[in-house]
Design an enzyme around this catalytic site. Structure first.
Site, PDB file in Angstrom:
ATOM      1  N   PHE A  87      57.322  24.403 103.722  1.00 55.54           N
ATOM      2  CA  PHE A  87      58.301  24.953 102.778  1.00 55.54           C
ATOM      3  C   PHE A  87      57.800  24.942 101.341  1.00 55.54           C
ATOM      4  O   PHE A  87      58.298  25.689 100.506  1.00 55.54           O
ATOM      5  CB  PHE A  87      59.615  24.145 102.861  1.00 55.54           C
ATOM      6  CG  PHE A  87      59.564  22.855 102.077  1.00 55.54           C
ATOM      7  CD1 PHE A  87      59.846  22.841 100.710  1.00 55.54           C
ATOM      8  CD2 PHE A  87      59.207  21.658 102.681  1.00 55.54           C
ATOM      9  CE1 PHE A  87      59.775  21.660  99.977  1.00 55.54           C
ATOM     10  CE2 PHE A  87      59.124  20.477 101.955  1.00 55.54           C
ATOM     11  CZ  PHE A  87      59.405  20.483 100.594  1.00 55.54           C
ATOM     12  N   LYS A 123      54.436  32.183 111.185  1.00 53.69           N
ATOM     13  CA  LYS A 123      55.705  31.468 111.437  1.00 53.69           C
ATOM     14  C   LYS A 123      55.914  30.595 110.192  1.00 53.69           C
ATOM     15  O   LYS A 123      55.404  29.495 110.093  1.00 53.69           O
ATOM     16  CB  LYS A 123      55.550  30.614 112.701  1.00 53.69           C
ATOM     17  CG  LYS A 123      56.834  30.241 113.415  1.00 53.69           C
ATOM     18  CD  LYS A 123      57.872  29.542 112.604  1.00 53.69           C
ATOM     19  CE  LYS A 123      57.590  28.101 112.307  1.00 53.69           C
ATOM     20  NZ  LYS A 123      58.530  27.529 111.312  1.00 53.69           N
ATOM     21  N   GLU A 129      61.320  27.557 107.956  1.00 55.82           N
ATOM     22  CA  GLU A 129      62.678  28.075 108.073  1.00 55.82           C
ATOM     23  C   GLU A 129      63.540  27.684 106.862  1.00 55.82           C
ATOM     24  O   GLU A 129      64.681  28.102 106.746  1.00 55.82           O
ATOM     25  CB  GLU A 129      63.321  27.606 109.384  1.00 55.82           C
ATOM     26  CG  GLU A 129      63.518  26.099 109.542  1.00 55.82           C
ATOM     27  CD  GLU A 129      62.265  25.354 110.039  1.00 55.82           C
ATOM     28  OE1 GLU A 129      61.137  25.735 109.663  1.00 55.82           O
ATOM     29  OE2 GLU A 129      62.431  24.365 110.775  1.00 55.82           O
ATOM     30  N   ARG A 130      62.977  26.851 105.957  1.00 56.74           N
ATOM     31  CA  ARG A 130      63.743  26.447 104.761  1.00 56.74           C
ATOM     32  C   ARG A 130      63.765  27.558 103.713  1.00 56.74           C
ATOM     33  O   ARG A 130      64.728  27.718 102.996  1.00 56.74           O
ATOM     34  CB  ARG A 130      63.121  25.216 104.114  1.00 56.74           C
ATOM     35  CG  ARG A 130      62.799  24.113 105.070  1.00 56.74           C
ATOM     36  CD  ARG A 130      63.773  22.962 104.930  1.00 56.74           C
ATOM     37  NE  ARG A 130      63.555  22.011 105.993  1.00 56.74           N
ATOM     38  CZ  ARG A 130      64.157  22.044 107.185  1.00 56.74           C
ATOM     39  NH1 ARG A 130      65.051  22.965 107.479  1.00 56.74           N
ATOM     40  NH2 ARG A 130      63.886  21.139 108.103  1.00 56.74           N
ATOM     41  N   SER A 149      53.355  18.557 107.621  1.00 60.81           N
ATOM     42  CA  SER A 149      53.252  17.093 107.657  1.00 60.81           C
ATOM     43  C   SER A 149      52.264  16.642 108.745  1.00 60.81           C
ATOM     44  O   SER A 149      52.009  17.369 109.710  1.00 60.81           O
ATOM     45  CB  SER A 149      54.637  16.495 107.907  1.00 60.81           C
ATOM     46  OG  SER A 149      55.141  16.985 109.121  1.00 60.81           O
ATOM     47  N   CYS A 185      51.354  18.801  98.030  1.00 61.83           N
ATOM     48  CA  CYS A 185      50.421  17.961  98.785  1.00 61.83           C
ATOM     49  C   CYS A 185      49.326  17.418  97.873  1.00 61.83           C
ATOM     50  O   CYS A 185      48.614  16.502  98.238  1.00 61.83           O
ATOM     51  CB  CYS A 185      49.817  18.732  99.934  1.00 61.83           C
ATOM     52  SG  CYS A 185      48.716  20.010  99.368  1.00 61.83           S
ATOM     53  N   GLU A 191      54.292   8.981 102.721  1.00 58.06           N
ATOM     54  CA  GLU A 191      54.400  10.088 101.768  1.00 58.06           C
ATOM     55  C   GLU A 191      55.874  10.238 101.401  1.00 58.06           C
ATOM     56  O   GLU A 191      56.716  10.435 102.276  1.00 58.06           O
ATOM     57  CB  GLU A 191      53.889  11.368 102.444  1.00 58.06           C
ATOM     58  CG  GLU A 191      53.882  12.556 101.523  1.00 58.06           C
ATOM     59  CD  GLU A 191      53.345  13.819 102.194  1.00 58.06           C
ATOM     60  OE1 GLU A 191      53.630  14.046 103.386  1.00 58.06           O
ATOM     61  OE2 GLU A 191      52.652  14.593 101.507  1.00 58.06           O
TER      62      GLU A 191
HETATM   63  P1  NAD Z   1      56.767  20.145 108.279  1.00 59.56           P
HETATM   64  O1  NAD Z   1      55.660  19.511 109.009  1.00 59.56           O
HETATM   65  O2  NAD Z   1      58.145  19.625 108.463  1.00 59.56           O
HETATM   66  O3  NAD Z   1      56.855  21.711 108.659  1.00 59.56           O
HETATM   67  C1  NAD Z   1      55.720  22.541 108.598  1.00 59.56           C
HETATM   68  C2  NAD Z   1      55.887  23.663 109.607  1.00 59.56           C
HETATM   69  O4  NAD Z   1      55.940  23.096 110.922  1.00 59.56           O
HETATM   70  C3  NAD Z   1      57.155  24.478 109.421  1.00 59.56           C
HETATM   71  O5  NAD Z   1      56.876  25.833 109.633  1.00 59.56           O
HETATM   72  C4  NAD Z   1      58.082  23.931 110.498  1.00 59.56           C
HETATM   73  O6  NAD Z   1      59.000  24.885 110.980  1.00 59.56           O
HETATM   74  C5  NAD Z   1      57.122  23.514 111.593  1.00 59.56           C
HETATM   75  N1  NAD Z   1      57.637  22.382 112.377  1.00 59.56           N
HETATM   76  C6  NAD Z   1      58.453  21.390 111.935  1.00 59.56           C
HETATM   77  N2  NAD Z   1      58.712  20.538 112.943  1.00 59.56           N
HETATM   78  C7  NAD Z   1      58.045  20.990 114.027  1.00 59.56           C
HETATM   79  C8  NAD Z   1      57.924  20.520 115.373  1.00 59.56           C
HETATM   80  N3  NAD Z   1      58.522  19.416 115.795  1.00 59.56           N
HETATM   81  N4  NAD Z   1      57.149  21.228 116.217  1.00 59.56           N
HETATM   82  C9  NAD Z   1      56.522  22.343 115.815  1.00 59.56           C
HETATM   83  N5  NAD Z   1      56.621  22.829 114.551  1.00 59.56           N
HETATM   84  C10 NAD Z   1      57.361  22.160 113.667  1.00 59.56           C
HETATM   85  O7  NAD Z   1      56.346  20.152 106.729  1.00 59.56           O
HETATM   86  P2  NAD Z   1      57.210  20.612 105.469  1.00 59.56           P
HETATM   87  O8  NAD Z   1      58.273  19.612 105.222  1.00 59.56           O
HETATM   88  O9  NAD Z   1      57.588  22.037 105.585  1.00 59.56           O
HETATM   89  O10 NAD Z   1      56.092  20.514 104.319  1.00 59.56           O
HETATM   90  C11 NAD Z   1      55.780  19.334 103.648  1.00 59.56           C
HETATM   91  C12 NAD Z   1      54.543  18.679 104.237  1.00 59.56           C
HETATM   92  O11 NAD Z   1      53.443  19.584 104.188  1.00 59.56           O
HETATM   93  C13 NAD Z   1      54.084  17.457 103.442  1.00 59.56           C
HETATM   94  O12 NAD Z   1      53.682  16.466 104.346  1.00 59.56           O
HETATM   95  C14 NAD Z   1      52.903  17.982 102.632  1.00 59.56           C
HETATM   96  O13 NAD Z   1      51.976  16.993 102.233  1.00 59.56           O
HETATM   97  C15 NAD Z   1      52.311  18.925 103.608  1.00 59.56           C
HETATM   98  N6  NAD Z   1      51.454  19.896 102.947  1.00 59.56           N
HETATM   99  C16 NAD Z   1      50.112  19.767 103.123  1.00 59.56           C
HETATM  100  C17 NAD Z   1      49.241  20.638 102.497  1.00 59.56           C
HETATM  101  C18 NAD Z   1      47.765  20.520 102.678  1.00 59.56           C
HETATM  102  O14 NAD Z   1      47.034  21.470 102.363  1.00 59.56           O
HETATM  103  N7  NAD Z   1      47.266  19.394 103.182  1.00 59.56           N
HETATM  104  C19 NAD Z   1      49.755  21.672 101.694  1.00 59.56           C
HETATM  105  C20 NAD Z   1      51.136  21.777 101.548  1.00 59.56           C
HETATM  106  C21 NAD Z   1      51.981  20.887 102.193  1.00 59.56           C
END
Ligand code: NAD
Length: 499
Positions: free
Chosen positions: A149, A173, A176-177, A226, A281, A384
């Site tokens: 998101f 994909k 969804e937020r 994450s 991140c 985090e």
């Molecule tokens: P998230 O992991 O909750 O969601 C990321 C994606 O995964 C979304 O599209 C979501 O719909 C999907 N998802 C969520 N739960 C899932 C499941 N159980 N099974 C399959 N898919 C699922 O992350 P977020 O809250 O959207 O973003 C924040 C996180 O992203 C933080 O941990 C941040 O550090 C990380 N991030 C990392 C980088 C990097 O380059 N390392 C960059 C940006 C964000």
């Protein structure tokens, strides 16, 4: 209530699964729309369309593909304000920050205009008698990406721009937020000349993600989000034989040496710790001053700066430092971790728990927090937080400070503030973290370098953007060719020497 759509085969199409997820206006706490959550059938349908569209695109010459990217850059600039407005309203980040989100994606699109150069391949003339050998990079076919998101414009562009420039189809994909901007981007790509079916947006949750992971036609998956989800996607995607790269969470340390310019270090920590409400991140979430005297001076400089931070909705003007966090659940998680910090004995030097904004009482705002005397066993250090919370861990020496950053399970970014070249160089050489800043708090590499962490912050061999993106989105094929008419019996050349 407005229902959002998917973007399939060049059109906005409603969801058919009957499942939706609420999209909030984080500043007011109101639900502003519903995001459809795709079924496996809906996802698989998009894959079939992509698979039909990809061969012609893959055979299109790279310069023509690059021209689409060129035009797309113009359109992004034309619609910058519109995109930023849609982005801020769903994500909550400030308007300048939202434009930065689009801009940092745009820069990767600009880099992809160089696709003809990047895809040229290699050639060895006369590798043997009458034998030439050449390697070429071919597209993978149908590729996919799952994005978080916090950068709903930048990260999708980091994926789809190189994927498409290399001749693939791409299915996104997004989170969804905040799902509106990705669809706007797909429409702009088609306005720029991309044939339909090559860039599709399928909204959803785990069901859509699992459909991507299990669909045999999908050749590669890029994920950013994450760490627990990154590990899951990496494991299942790889075991299904796909090429997978996953980028996860972070806990970025900034070491402050006694000789650092303390005003510069404090200013850097304000931007890197609290900007975008800490939802980056590459945010710095841990300050590590070396020596008590350094720590005291740093905290003294930080407190008045933190107290001056302006927190508000993106509509309140460009001088707002940061906005609300993305959801009520994110806010609860942050507040829970703050409580754990207090209970586990950290000193809460700036307490933002009472923060409230008149007229926005139901918004997901979190006031800024500063902890001092945090220790490595505390949850606020290990986990985090992804909120406007900076932790100070006091280190007795440089070795102890670098050891802390090296022992942490995450390894996305880090920084050191010092005037000493030897220390800075030693830090850059020894640290086991992917992106390092020297007197630079958020060392995000530019588009033509690669972006990626180490340890539990990244899974897979190749980074995002830069030359790695062209490697990730292509397969190498090496051809050895021999034309016997060029050789005489016995292996001698049949060529006439030049007169
Ligand atoms: P998230 O992991 O909750 O969601 C990321 C994606 O995964 C979304 O599209 C979501 O719909 C999907 N998802 C969520 N739960 C899932 C499941 N159980 N099974 C399959 N898919 C699922 O992350 P977020 O809250 O959207 O973003 C924040 C996180 O992203 C933080 O941990 C941040 O550090 C990380 N991030 C990392 C980088 C990097 O380059 N390392 C960059 C940006 C964000």
């Amino acid at each position: 209530m407005k229902d959002l759509t998917h973007y399939i085969n060049g059109e906005r199409v409603p969801g058919t699964s009957g499942r939706f997820s609420d999209v909030f206006n984080p500043a007011t706490g109101e639900v502003q729309s519903r995001c459809p959550l795709a079924s496996k059938e809906e996802f698989d349908h998009a894959v079939e369309i992509a698979a039909a569209a990809q061969p012609a695109w893959g055979a299109t010459n790279p310069q023509r593909r690059a021209r689409v990217m060129m035009k797309f850059v113009d359109l992004l600039n034309r619609d910058m304000d519109k995109l930023a407005e849609a982005l801020s309203s769903e994500h909550g980040k400030t308007f300048p920050d939202a434009k930065g989100d689009v801009q940092r994606g745009l820069e990767v699109v600009e880099y992809c205009i160089g696709a003809p150069q990047m895809l040229k391949g290699e050639f060895t003339d006369s590798a043997g008698p009458g034998i030439d050998m050449y390697s070429m990079r071919q597209p993978l076919g149908v590729t996919g990406g799952i994005t978080p998101f916090n950068f709903p414009a930048m990260i999708p562009m980091w994926m789809f721009a190189p994927a498409l420039a290399c001749g693939n189809a791409f299915i996104l994909k997004p989170s969804e937020r905040d799902p509106s901007v990705p669809i706007m981007l797909a429409e702009l790509m088609e306005e720029a000349g991309l044939p339909k079916g090559l860039l599709q947006v399928v909204n959803g949750d785990k069901e859509a993600v699992d459909a991507m992971l299990d669909n045999d036609i999908v050749q590669s998956i890029g994920f950013v989000g994450s760490t627990p989800i990154a590990e899951y996607i990496y494991g299942r995607g790889c075991s299904n034989g796909k090429r997978v790269q996953c980028f996860g969470g972070a806990k970025n340390h900034m070491i402050v040496m006694p000789d650092a310019d303390m005003d510069q270090a404090a200013d850097a920590l304000i931007g890197a710790g609290y900007g975008a409400a800490g939802e980056r991140c590459m945010a710095i979430s841990v300050a590590v001053p070396v020596g008590d005297e350094t720590a005291d001076r740093l905290v003294e400089k930080l407190v008045p700066r933190i107290e001056k931070l302006k927190v508000g909705p993106y509509t309140a003007g460009d001088d707002v430092d940061y906005g609300p966090v993305v959801t009520a659940a994110a806010k609860q998680n942050i507040l829970g971790l703050i409580e754990s910090g207090i209970q586990q004995g950290a000193e809460l030097v700036v307490d933002g728990r009472d923060f409230s904004l008149q007229g926005y009482e139901d918004g997901f705002f979190v006031g800024p927090h500063l902890f001092d005397r945090v220790t490595p066993d505390m949850d606020i250090y290990r986990k985090e937080i992804f909120g406007p919370v900076l932790s100070t861990v006091r280190a007795g020496s440089y070795d102890e400070a670098i050891g802390l950053a090296m022992d942490h399970e995450y390894g996305n970014g880090t920084a050191i503030f010092t005037r000493d070249g030897d220390t800075a160089r030693d830090f850059a050489q020894r640290i086991n973290i992917g992106m390092v800043g020297i007197n630079v708090p958020i060392p995000v590499p530019l588009a033509y370098h690669t972006f990626g962490g180490w340890k539990k912050s990244a899974f897979g061999d190749l980074n995002q953007h830069g030359p790695d993106a062209f490697r990730f989105y292509t397969r190498t094929k090496t051809i050895t060719s021999r034309w016997p008419s060029g050789i005489k019996e016995g292996g001698e050349f049949n060529f006439k020497p030049m007169e």
